[in-house]
Design a protein around this motif. Structure first.
Motif, PDB file in Angstrom:
ATOM      1  N   LEU A 264       2.918  -6.970  -4.446  1.00  9.11           N
ATOM      2  CA  LEU A 264       2.165  -5.918  -5.130  1.00  9.11           C
ATOM      3  C   LEU A 264       1.844  -6.326  -6.564  1.00  9.11           C
ATOM      4  CD1 LEU A 264       4.028  -2.726  -3.853  1.00  9.11           C
ATOM      5  CD2 LEU A 264       1.594  -3.213  -3.538  1.00  9.11           C
ATOM      6  N   ARG A 265       2.742  -7.066  -7.200  1.00 11.50           N
ATOM      7  CA  ARG A 265       2.484  -7.541  -8.557  1.00 11.50           C
ATOM      8  C   ARG A 265       1.215  -8.392  -8.615  1.00 11.50           C
ATOM      9  NH1 ARG A 265       5.091 -11.054 -10.935  1.00 11.50           N
ATOM     10  NH2 ARG A 265       4.836 -10.316 -13.085  1.00 11.50           N
ATOM     11  N   GLN A 266       0.982  -9.134  -7.541  1.00 12.03           N
ATOM     12  CA  GLN A 266      -0.172 -10.028  -7.515  1.00 12.03           C
ATOM     13  C   GLN A 266      -1.500  -9.282  -7.396  1.00 12.03           C
ATOM     14  OE1 GLN A 266       0.221 -13.367  -8.087  1.00 12.03           O
ATOM     15  NE2 GLN A 266       2.339 -12.725  -8.408  1.00 12.03           N
ATOM     16  N   ILE A 267      -1.452  -8.035  -6.942  1.00 14.13           N
ATOM     17  CA  ILE A 267      -2.698  -7.269  -6.799  1.00 14.13           C
ATOM     18  C   ILE A 267      -2.707  -6.042  -7.716  1.00 14.13           C
ATOM     19  CG2 ILE A 267      -3.147  -8.066  -4.462  1.00 14.13           C
ATOM     20  CD1 ILE A 267      -2.020  -5.503  -3.372  1.00 14.13           C
ATOM     21  N   ARG A 268      -1.880  -6.110  -8.769  1.00 10.58           N
ATOM     22  CA  ARG A 268      -1.811  -5.002  -9.721  1.00 10.58           C
ATOM     23  C   ARG A 268      -3.151  -4.701 -10.358  1.00 10.58           C
ATOM     24  NH1 ARG A 268      -0.430  -1.901 -12.982  1.00 10.58           N
ATOM     25  NH2 ARG A 268       0.634  -2.885 -14.702  1.00 10.58           N
ATOM     26  N   ALA A 269      -3.953  -5.734 -10.565  1.00  6.37           N
ATOM     27  CA  ALA A 269      -5.234  -5.542 -11.244  1.00  6.37           C
ATOM     28  C   ALA A 269      -6.193  -4.684 -10.433  1.00  6.37           C
ATOM     29  CB  ALA A 269      -5.873  -6.904 -11.541  1.00  6.37           C
ATOM     30  N   SER A 270      -5.939  -4.541  -9.139  1.00 10.43           N
ATOM     31  CA  SER A 270      -6.805  -3.726  -8.287  1.00 10.43           C
ATOM     32  C   SER A 270      -6.430  -2.252  -8.313  1.00 10.43           C
ATOM     33  CB  SER A 270      -6.742  -4.236  -6.837  1.00 10.43           C
ATOM     34  OG  SER A 270      -7.209  -5.567  -6.747  1.00 10.43           O
ATOM     35  N   MET A 271      -5.335  -1.913  -8.994  1.00  9.15           N
ATOM     36  CA  MET A 271      -4.849  -0.530  -9.020  1.00  9.15           C
ATOM     37  C   MET A 271      -5.312   0.159 -10.296  1.00  9.15           C
ATOM     38  SD  MET A 271      -0.880  -1.279  -7.974  1.00  9.15           S
ATOM     39  CE  MET A 271      -0.462  -2.544  -6.756  1.00  9.15           C
ATOM     40  N   GLU A 274      -1.737   5.652  -9.549  1.00 10.93           N
ATOM     41  CA  GLU A 274      -0.622   5.614  -8.612  1.00 10.93           C
ATOM     42  C   GLU A 274      -1.094   5.827  -7.178  1.00 10.93           C
ATOM     43  OE1 GLU A 274      -1.414   8.029 -10.641  1.00 10.93           O
ATOM     44  OE2 GLU A 274      -0.316   9.891 -10.286  1.00 10.93           O
ATOM     45  N   VAL A 275      -2.218   6.510  -7.003  1.00 13.47           N
ATOM     46  CA  VAL A 275      -2.763   6.703  -5.649  1.00 13.47           C
ATOM     47  C   VAL A 275      -3.129   5.349  -5.045  1.00 13.47           C
ATOM     48  CG1 VAL A 275      -4.613   7.738  -4.287  1.00 13.47           C
ATOM     49  CG2 VAL A 275      -3.595   9.018  -6.180  1.00 13.47           C
ATOM     50  N   ASP A 276      -3.794   4.503  -5.832  1.00 13.90           N
ATOM     51  CA  ASP A 276      -4.129   3.164  -5.358  1.00 13.90           C
ATOM     52  C   ASP A 276      -2.868   2.391  -5.001  1.00 13.90           C
ATOM     53  OD1 ASP A 276      -6.749   3.757  -5.884  1.00 13.90           O
ATOM     54  OD2 ASP A 276      -6.846   2.625  -7.762  1.00 13.90           O
ATOM     55  N   ALA A 277      -1.844   2.494  -5.853  1.00 13.20           N
ATOM     56  CA  ALA A 277      -0.602   1.751  -5.622  1.00 13.20           C
ATOM     57  C   ALA A 277       0.063   2.177  -4.315  1.00 13.20           C
ATOM     58  CB  ALA A 277       0.355   1.952  -6.796  1.00 13.20           C
ATOM     59  N   VAL A 278       0.081   3.478  -4.049  1.00 14.03           N
ATOM     60  CA  VAL A 278       0.692   3.976  -2.813  1.00 14.03           C
ATOM     61  C   VAL A 278      -0.093   3.495  -1.592  1.00 14.03           C
ATOM     62  CG1 VAL A 278       1.184   6.072  -1.481  1.00 14.03           C
ATOM     63  CG2 VAL A 278       1.718   5.996  -3.928  1.00 14.03           C
ATOM     64  N   ILE A 279      -1.402   3.543  -1.675  1.00 15.27           N
ATOM     65  CA  ILE A 279      -2.241   3.082  -0.562  1.00 15.27           C
ATOM     66  C   ILE A 279      -2.018   1.598  -0.292  1.00 15.27           C
ATOM     67  CG2 ILE A 279      -4.623   2.712   0.187  1.00 15.27           C
ATOM     68  CD1 ILE A 279      -3.669   5.618   0.348  1.00 15.27           C
ATOM     69  N   LEU A 280      -1.850   0.816  -1.347  1.00 20.87           N
ATOM     70  CA  LEU A 280      -1.648  -0.626  -1.177  1.00 20.87           C
ATOM     71  C   LEU A 280      -0.261  -0.941  -0.621  1.00 20.87           C
ATOM     72  CD1 LEU A 280      -3.479  -1.933  -4.361  1.00 20.87           C
ATOM     73  CD2 LEU A 280      -4.185  -2.197  -1.981  1.00 20.87           C
ATOM     74  N   VAL A 281       0.735  -0.117  -0.938  1.00 24.11           N
ATOM     75  CA  VAL A 281       2.042  -0.275  -0.304  1.00 24.11           C
ATOM     76  C   VAL A 281       1.901  -0.143   1.211  1.00 24.11           C
ATOM     77  CG1 VAL A 281       4.307   0.783   0.029  1.00 24.11           C
ATOM     78  CG2 VAL A 281       3.421   0.467  -2.287  1.00 24.11           C
TER      79      VAL A 281
END
Length: 516
Positions: A264-271, A274-281
């Motif tokens: 997830l750290r590697q795609i942090r720039a796409s977030m 927090e909604v984006d982060a949850v979807i990416l999880v």
């Protein structure tokens, strides 16, 4: 500040050919600047400007005389650039505006004469003040306003071919009209641990049966590289362990699968939230599940389905595709924010120190902000805003932990009692409206947001800057380099900004893009 002033006094309307041939050129060459056409009825509405010149205007005999007076008063009170309505603009004045606190044109009258048909000045510039005071002295001594012409002369001559030349140049400095607006995460500090832990726990509550499987997966299952684990600050010798242990010794009960955190750290720039982060999880866990299932069906042989790579995610997961994933997972953004907020609050209630200690400062950058916003220089804090997608109550303890003093009322995150209120654009517009005439410098590391703001005419007063120390990818940086309205700000330039030099962010320029 990026403001264009023009004046048309008198009862007659501005001629149509002036609008199309001259006026529009100023707007098209300065799309992000505020434009004001002053009319007679505007004078009484602006008492802060009128106070500098009312006694002069009362004695003015013609609209031309009133214009000569009003332009100086406006520039002194608000700053910006004044241009006569019959001047055509052929080039953006950005360079002069960033490097000179006062500039003017030379008349092409055959003699060396500074022309008052175009004047650029910082707010409260002493030369504007001196010119106003000189007019007062002349008027009192002679009792004749026409003697103002010995100091200011109205001219309908065209702008000389050399455009504008500098009449006087001084550094901007940290003036009273300079306002700094910062995003929190990715600019002042790296809040990825709080965001990613909160996102994982939120996803686990939304989809418990699916996300629970992540705790039994290895880095190989999830497509997480060894170097990503190392970059996350975790020893590589546990890369193939299942992640039932925490990734940080201070994590206590805030456990998260190591492979998932590192990826997830590697795609942090796409977030962007927090909604984006949850979807990416959810997406990364789904990808790992499919990969494991395919490998089992193939009897453990290679060559089958592989999880989405970080590079593929960063290149393809824009805001539109993330919304598509929301629909696929039947994820309600409101429900996500509610759960995420509750998890953050629970974390702080259980162990506030653990929460704030997960903040990763940008060593050099955070030190600069700490130095400039505390101690003897603390007055600068009254000229700094935080505008963030994070909640205000999550930001404030982190700032306190970092030793950065910014008044609570200038921390504009999500409200405590209304987690859906936040609209960064609306907050920026509010700051802009509250500080008309000020130089507003907005610094963010989120490329998509900066590009959106650069295209938004309602944010014309903002000078946009990309913080190159925040999370971004090479392709994102290449994108921001293509937008001339966005400055590129390196962390090493921050001391110059605070120490009274001209703002050092350089205009973005086309980058050489290498495809591989």
């Amino acid at each position: 500040p990026p403001i264009i002033h023009q004046i048309w006094f008198g009862s007659n309307p501005l001629p149509e050919n002036f609008k199309t041939k001259f006026q529009e050129t100023w707007k098209t060459t300065h799309p992000n600047w505020r434009y004001i056409l002053w009319r007679d009825e505007d004078i009484e509405k602006h008492l802060s400007i009128l106070q500098h010149c009312k006694h002069l205007l009362d004695d003015a005999q013609t609209s031309v005389e009133k214009s000569d007076i009003w332009r100086l008063a406006v520039l002194y009170e608000m700053g910006g650039v004044y241009a006569d309505v019959d001047f055509e603009c052929v080039r953006n004045l950005y360079v002069l505006h960033q490097n000179c606190s006062f500039y003017a044109g030379l008349s092409n009258t055959g003699t060396v004469e500074i022309n008052n048909g175009i004047i650029g000045a910082a707010k409260r510039h002493p030369l504007c003040r001196r010119l106003i005071e000189t007019m007062q002295t002349t008027d009192q001594f002679n009792g004749n306003l026409n003697r103002h012409s010995s100091y200011l002369r109205s001219s309908s001559s065209s702008l000389p071919s050399s455009t504008a030349v500098t009449a006087a140049a001084t550094s901007h400095g940290w003036a009273s009209d300079k306002i700094l607006v910062l995003d929190m995460d990715g600019v002042i500090a790296n809040c990825e641990r709080q965001i990613l832990i909160g996102a994982y726990k939120t996803a686990k509550e939304l989809w418990p049966d699916i996300i629970q499987k992540a705790e039994d997966m290895t880095a190989k299952d999830g497509g997480t590289r060894r170097k990503w684990i190392e970059q996350a600050g975790v020893s590589a010798d546990i890369i193939d362990q299942s992640s039932s242990s925490s990734f940080s010794s201070s994590s206590v009960s805030k456990l998260m699968p190591l492979w998932l955190y590192a990826k997830l750290r590697q795609i942090r720039a796409s977030m962007t939230s927090e909604v984006d982060a949850v979807i990416l999880v959810r997406l990364l866990v789904d990808e790992a599940i499919v990969s494991i299932r395919d490998r089992e069906q193939r009897g453990g042989s290679g060559g089958g389905y592989r999880p989405l790579t970080a590079g593929e995610a960063n290149e393809n997961l824009d805001k539109d595709r993330l919304k598509i994933l929301q629909h696929r997972y039947k994820a309600d953004p409101i429900a996500i924010k509610e759960i995420y907020a509750r998890i953050m609050d629970s974390w702080k209630e259980e162990d506030l120190n653990d929460f704030i200690e997960h903040t990763l400062p940008y060593p050099y950058v955070t030190d600069i902000f700490r130095k400039k916003l505390s101690g003897e220089e603390m007055e600068i804090a009254s000229k700094v805003y935080i505008v963030s997608e994070m909640r205000t109550e999550d930001i404030v303890p982190i700032l306190a932990h970092l030793g950065i003093n910014i008044p609570f009322e200038r921390v504009l995150g999500r409200d405590f009692d209304d987690i859906f209120r936040i609209d960064m654009k609306t907050d920026l517009e509010t700051i802009q409206n509250q500080n008309i005439g000020s130089e507003l410098v907005y610094i963010d590391s989120n490329v998509e947001r900066l590009v959106d703001y650069a295209e938004d005419s309602s944010l014309g007063q903002l000078s946009l800057s990309f913080a190159d120390w925040g999370p971004s990818t090479p392709s994102m940086r290449s994108r921001v380099y293509q937008v001339p309205k966005i400055n590129i700000l390196e962390s090493t330039f921050l001391p110059s900004f605070f120490d009274g030099e001209a703002f050092p962010g350089m205009p973005a320029k086309p980058a050489e893009i290498v495809y591989s």
